[in-house]
Write an enzyme that holds these catalytic residues in place. Structure first.
Site, mmCIF file in Angstrom:
data_model
loop_
_atom_site.group_PDB
_atom_site.id
_atom_site.type_symbol
_atom_site.label_atom_id
_atom_site.label_comp_id
_atom_site.label_asym_id
_atom_site.label_seq_id
_atom_site.Cartn_x
_atom_site.Cartn_y
_atom_site.Cartn_z
ATOM 1 N N SER A 70 4.477 3.244 7.431
ATOM 2 C CA SER A 70 4.378 1.899 6.874
ATOM 3 C C SER A 70 5.735 1.425 6.366
ATOM 4 O O SER A 70 6.577 2.210 5.970
ATOM 5 C CB SER A 70 3.369 1.896 5.731
ATOM 6 O OG SER A 70 2.106 2.307 6.200
ATOM 7 N N HIS A 114 0.816 -1.216 0.000
ATOM 8 C CA HIS A 114 0.000 0.000 0.000
ATOM 9 C C HIS A 114 0.853 1.270 0.000
ATOM 10 O O HIS A 114 0.355 2.351 -0.279
ATOM 11 C CB HIS A 114 -0.965 0.004 1.189
ATOM 12 C CG HIS A 114 -0.312 0.203 2.525
ATOM 13 N ND1 HIS A 114 0.067 -0.839 3.336
ATOM 14 C CD2 HIS A 114 0.012 1.328 3.198
ATOM 15 C CE1 HIS A 114 0.593 -0.361 4.452
ATOM 16 N NE2 HIS A 114 0.581 0.957 4.399
ATOM 17 N N ASP A 138 0.287 -7.662 1.441
ATOM 18 C CA ASP A 138 0.701 -6.266 1.597
ATOM 19 C C ASP A 138 2.216 -6.104 1.528
ATOM 20 O O ASP A 138 2.826 -5.450 2.360
ATOM 21 C CB ASP A 138 0.164 -5.691 2.909
ATOM 22 C CG ASP A 138 0.318 -4.171 2.967
ATOM 23 O OD1 ASP A 138 0.329 -3.525 1.898
ATOM 24 O OD2 ASP A 138 0.437 -3.626 4.088
#
EC number: 3.4.21.-
Length: 219
Positions: free
Chosen positions: A208, A99, A130
């Protein structure tokens, strides 16, 4: 998330050349959507402070640029910049979250302790777990970078180190914690249940793509 216990996504991969990357990832064009979930990657590392310093040098800051429509004037778009974390693995690749790069115009990567940004390209990509792999075509970038080896999974009660770039900061952060829980939970992107680790201790709000490192035999 500003909880005492922060959830960390677990992903297991092999560095063996006998396991082709395409078995785990899809093309970048298949899935493109952004998520606010701050995921993490788990790998093993070494035990001393000096070893953590070595691992720190493998962690990079990723800059992702995208265009977003103006909600008031949707015919106009604005370029937005986001930042996150990733780390070097074998084969001159950077491992990060899908993402992070799923809706980008272009990407740049910066090494720890360096002001220079290098162009990066998505080489492999999958929202199911992910994860994404980036490539950087620069000899200068790969100088003095020791890639991290992806190892086994830490167990409850073991010590881990979270390395990444917290929101609001431009320097790398290292946080020590203890694995307090291991259980399958749904990933926010695919709704597929995979193992999630909870580490206790004082934590910052990480971008992230951060890495969590188990202390074990240089991995």
């Amino acid at each position: 998330m500003l909880f005492r216990s922060v959830h960390h996504i677990v992903a297991r991969f092999s560095n063996s050349t006998s396991t082709p990357i395409h078995r785990f990832f899809y093309s970048p064009s298949l899935l493109r959507r952004r998520s606010s979930f701050n995921a993490s990657l788990i790998s093993r590392c070494c035990s001393s402070v000096s070893d953590v310093d070595v691992a720190r040098d493998a962690v990079v800051k990723i800059f992702s640029f995208s265009r977003e429509p103006n909600v008031v004037q949707p015919w106009q778009t604005t370029e937005k910049e986001y930042s996150s974390s990733g780390f070097a693995i074998s084969g001159r690749r950077i491992l990060t979250n899908a993402h992070v790069v799923g809706d980008h115009l272009y990407l740049q990567v910066r090494k720890h302790g360096s002001p220079t940004k290098y162009k990066a390209e998505v080489k492999a990509f999958r929202y199911g777990c992910d994860l994404a792999i980036l490539g950087i075509d620069s000899e200068e970038f790969w100088e003095d970078i020791n890639p991290l080896e992806l190892g086994g999974i830490p167990f409850i009660g073991e010590t881990v180190y979270a390395l990444g770039y917290p929101r609001g900061g431009d320097t790398i952060s290292v946080t020590k914690g203890i694995v307090t829980r291991v259980e399958p939970q749904k990933y926010s992107h695919s709704s597929i249940k995979m193992y999630v680790y909870t580490s206790g201790g004082s934590t910052n709000k990480f971008y992230s793509g951060q890495i969590n490192k188990k202390i074990y035999d240089g991995r």
